[in-house]
Write a protein that holds these residues in place. Structure first.
Motif, PDB file in Angstrom:
ATOM      1  N   SER A  55       9.456   3.261   7.051  1.00  0.00           N
ATOM      2  CA  SER A  55      10.786   3.392   6.453  1.00  0.00           C
ATOM      3  C   SER A  55      11.825   2.572   7.202  1.00  0.00           C
ATOM      4  O   SER A  55      12.771   2.056   6.601  1.00  0.00           O
ATOM      5  CB  SER A  55      11.195   4.859   6.383  1.00  0.00           C
ATOM      6  N   ASP A  58      11.610  -0.815   5.860  1.00  0.00           N
ATOM      7  CA  ASP A  58      12.078  -0.830   4.483  1.00  0.00           C
ATOM      8  C   ASP A  58      13.599  -0.843   4.413  1.00  0.00           C
ATOM      9  O   ASP A  58      14.210  -1.622   3.679  1.00  0.00           O
ATOM     10  CB  ASP A  58      11.504   0.389   3.762  1.00  0.00           C
ATOM     11  N   ASP A  63      15.251  -6.523   0.746  1.00  0.00           N
ATOM     12  CA  ASP A  63      14.839  -6.351  -0.640  1.00  0.00           C
ATOM     13  C   ASP A  63      15.970  -5.806  -1.506  1.00  0.00           C
ATOM     14  O   ASP A  63      15.899  -5.866  -2.733  1.00  0.00           O
ATOM     15  CB  ASP A  63      13.639  -5.399  -0.738  1.00  0.00           C
ATOM     16  N   GLN A 279      14.867   7.907   3.453  1.00  0.00           N
ATOM     17  CA  GLN A 279      15.108   7.119   2.257  1.00  0.00           C
ATOM     18  C   GLN A 279      15.934   7.841   1.195  1.00  0.00           C
ATOM     19  O   GLN A 279      16.311   7.239   0.203  1.00  0.00           O
ATOM     20  CB  GLN A 279      13.766   6.740   1.634  1.00  0.00           C
ATOM     21  N   ARG A 283      17.193   5.168  -1.932  1.00  0.00           N
ATOM     22  CA  ARG A 283      16.228   4.706  -2.914  1.00  0.00           C
ATOM     23  C   ARG A 283      16.750   4.720  -4.352  1.00  0.00           C
ATOM     24  O   ARG A 283      16.640   3.717  -5.044  1.00  0.00           O
ATOM     25  CB  ARG A 283      14.922   5.511  -2.802  1.00  0.00           C
ATOM     26  N   HIS A 320       7.559   0.162  -8.965  1.00  0.00           N
ATOM     27  CA  HIS A 320       6.710   0.727  -7.914  1.00  0.00           C
ATOM     28  C   HIS A 320       5.309   1.043  -8.444  1.00  0.00           C
ATOM     29  O   HIS A 320       5.168   1.586  -9.546  1.00  0.00           O
ATOM     30  CB  HIS A 320       7.343   2.010  -7.363  1.00  0.00           C
ATOM     31  N   ASN A 325       9.769   6.816  -8.464  1.00  0.00           N
ATOM     32  CA  ASN A 325      10.698   6.099  -7.605  1.00  0.00           C
ATOM     33  C   ASN A 325      10.361   6.334  -6.134  1.00  0.00           C
ATOM     34  O   ASN A 325      11.168   6.858  -5.365  1.00  0.00           O
ATOM     35  CB  ASN A 325      12.131   6.543  -7.905  1.00  0.00           C
ATOM     36  N   ARG A 326       9.163   5.970  -5.750  1.00  0.00           N
ATOM     37  CA  ARG A 326       8.679   6.113  -4.367  1.00  0.00           C
ATOM     38  C   ARG A 326       8.001   4.818  -3.987  1.00  0.00           C
ATOM     39  O   ARG A 326       7.182   4.287  -4.742  1.00  0.00           O
ATOM     40  CB  ARG A 326       7.697   7.293  -4.282  1.00  0.00           C
ATOM     41  N   TYR A 327       8.314   4.293  -2.836  1.00  0.00           N
ATOM     42  CA  TYR A 327       7.831   2.973  -2.452  1.00  0.00           C
ATOM     43  C   TYR A 327       6.331   2.990  -2.130  1.00  0.00           C
ATOM     44  O   TYR A 327       5.874   3.738  -1.257  1.00  0.00           O
ATOM     45  CB  TYR A 327       8.575   2.462  -1.225  1.00  0.00           C
ATOM     46  N   THR A 329       3.128   1.483  -0.408  1.00  0.00           N
ATOM     47  CA  THR A 329       2.839   0.665   0.773  1.00  0.00           C
ATOM     48  C   THR A 329       1.345   0.442   0.965  1.00  0.00           C
ATOM     49  O   THR A 329       0.925  -0.106   1.983  1.00  0.00           O
ATOM     50  CB  THR A 329       3.410   1.326   2.044  1.00  0.00           C
ATOM     51  N   PHE A 395       9.707  -4.272  -2.402  1.00  0.00           N
ATOM     52  CA  PHE A 395       9.686  -2.823  -2.153  1.00  0.00           C
ATOM     53  C   PHE A 395       8.278  -2.301  -1.856  1.00  0.00           C
ATOM     54  O   PHE A 395       7.912  -1.215  -2.262  1.00  0.00           O
ATOM     55  CB  PHE A 395      10.307  -2.063  -3.333  1.00  0.00           C
ATOM     56  N   ARG A 396       7.488  -3.076  -1.127  1.00  0.00           N
ATOM     57  CA  ARG A 396       6.145  -2.659  -0.713  1.00  0.00           C
ATOM     58  C   ARG A 396       6.069  -2.371   0.785  1.00  0.00           C
ATOM     59  O   ARG A 396       4.987  -2.161   1.311  1.00  0.00           O
ATOM     60  CB  ARG A 396       5.119  -3.749  -1.063  1.00  0.00           C
TER      61      ARG A 396
END
Length: 453
Positions: A55, A58, A63, A279, A283, A320, A325-327, A329, A395-396
């Protein structure tokens, strides 16, 4: 040791939602992890292992941007400090989620590996034994990689033996002395863990939250790419794509859905998400810069599938690979094609690198509208693949890694800027703030070297 491991199991009992686990582990006399079943139950804690401590990366990368109002409403000072690359991020706070999450994963993996070392598996148990060991090494290796991206410097081969890395913990003994390894030792351990995992794990995971051979190869490819070892990164992607090379055709996706990409979609081989605690304020209202949005050409389906135009004309992101709405990874096949292409181009195999990239991009455009790129110079091809990497992997949790490695080359170095309440903030290439401080309570208790800011 029994008391320590019992405490660990009590923690997992608290977080587990499995009734059979709760029932079986109620008695403290049963909580020592001594069987393969015990080890598997620990390894299957997706609540723990699918959260990547990225995080900080991020929030600090470019981004997105946020408005003054969103900045002021951020739930914690840590979020605001990370966004502006402040030197004092924590302001006395010691409960640092990215650090804690990664070391909890490492500790749990070490408990499993320590338990496995005490088991002599029968022939019928060998496959399960190998799978559990490979899984523990996989999760430990990727946790160390995440820590290295935030709490250690960018990898420079000629300096790695003298640069500080992260504390390497290979034992569940919490009383063992803590010290920082060198950066070279850090990456050697990451590569070792993930490499051994590839030899132990199967090709197809039972669940996409589980460890697997291609998942380990994917994290290895990331690791070698961040080290600038393009030959090894290329080898990993080729092995990955020999196992799975499926790409979604974006023409088949529904642009009317709020989030067009489903959870565990066909490209995802290993699901994980960014640690969420820092986040919350950013976000939902993270906005995409106009120059990024406008970089997608006519016919590029990503422009419609990745973004949403807000009522005020600003651009938000919805692409995503989590179905929400969650990144995301984790490891997905599109990233492997991009790493393969970049490494082929960097090692002089330009035309094959373009073919790899064309394979990916033709699935991202309206059918028939993508024109294959051919006969570019090495510099033109590298510019092209790096632009497409930027566009595909928003957003990865990867942009910070890319900034750190690309800033080592003046040709690709960039200065980041933020504007809040009329003030301009900058982060120059190679700035010390590209490495986050180790939590102060860790420094105080261990005496290890702090990262300068």
């Amino acid at each position: 040791m029994k008391k320590l491991i019992s405490t660990l199991f009590i923690i997992f009992i608290f977080f587990s939602c499995q009734d059979d686990w709760l029932e079986e582990k109620r008695s403290l006399s049963l909580v020592v992890p001594s069987t393969l079943k015990d080890m598997r139950l620990l390894l299957n804690n997706s609540f723990l292992f699918t959260n990547d401590g990225l995080s900080f990366c991020d929030i600090s990368a470019d981004d997105y941007y946020i408005t003054d109002e969103v900045f002021a409403a951020a739930p914690t000072a840590i979020q605001r400090n990370l966004y502006l690359w402040e030197k004092d991020i924590y302001q006395g706070r010691t409960d640092i989620e990215d650090w804690n999450t990664a070391y909890e994963q490492i500790f749990t993996a070490n408990v499993i590996l320590d338990g496995l070392a005490r088991i002599n598996p029968s022939e019928s148990q060998q496959n399960e034994y190998n799978s559990i060991k490979g899984g523990a090494l996989f999760f430990r290796g990727k946790a160390m990689f995440c820590l290295a991206q935030e709490f250690a410097g960018a990898y420079i081969p000629e300096k790695a033996n003298s640069q500080p890395g992260i504390p390497i913990r290979l034992s569940p003994d919490i009383d063992a002395p803590v010290s920082r390894s060198t950066l070279q030792q850090t990456y050697d351990q990451i590569v070792s863990d993930l490499s051994i995992a590839t030899d132990l794990l199967g090709d197809i995971p039972e669940s996409k939250t589980d460890a697997s051979k291609p998942a380990a190869l994917g994290w290895l490819a990331r690791s070698f790419l961040s080290m600038g070892n393009y030959d090894k990164a290329l080898e990993c992607t080729e092995r990955y794509l020999d196992i799975t090379n499926l790409l979604m055709d974006y023409n088949d996706l529904d642009q009317e859905r709020r989030y067009p990409f489903s959870l565990f979609n066909d490209e995802v081989i290993s699901h994980s998400v960014v640690t969420s605690i820092y986040q919350i304020g950013f976000r939902p209202r993270a906005l995409v810069k106009e120059q990024i949005f406008e970089s997608y050409k006519e016919g590029d389906l990503r422009k419609d599938l990745f973004f949403i135009i807000n009522e005020d004309g600003t651009v938000g992101f919805r692409g995503h690979y989590t179905g929400q709405n969650r990144y995301f990874t984790g490891i997905a096949t599109d990233e492997m094609y991009l790493i393969k292409s970049e490494c082929q181009i960097r090692t002089g195999n330009v035309q094959d690198g373009l073919k790899s990239l064309n394979t990916l991009l033709k699935t991202r455009y309206v059918t028939g509208q993508y024109e294959n790129k051919e006969n570019l110079s090495q510099k033109e091809a590298l510019d092209f693949v790096l632009r497409e990497r930027r566009k595909e992997l928003l957003f990865r949790g990867l942009r910070w890694m890319d900034l750190r490695r690309l800033n080592l080359d003046p040709e690709y170095a960039v200065t980041l800027t933020r504007e809040i309440e009329g003030m301009i903030y900058k982060l120059e290439p190679g700035d010390k703030r590209y490495v986050f401080p180790i939590p102060e309570n860790v420094i105080a208790s261990s005496g290890m070297e702090q990262n300068p800011r």
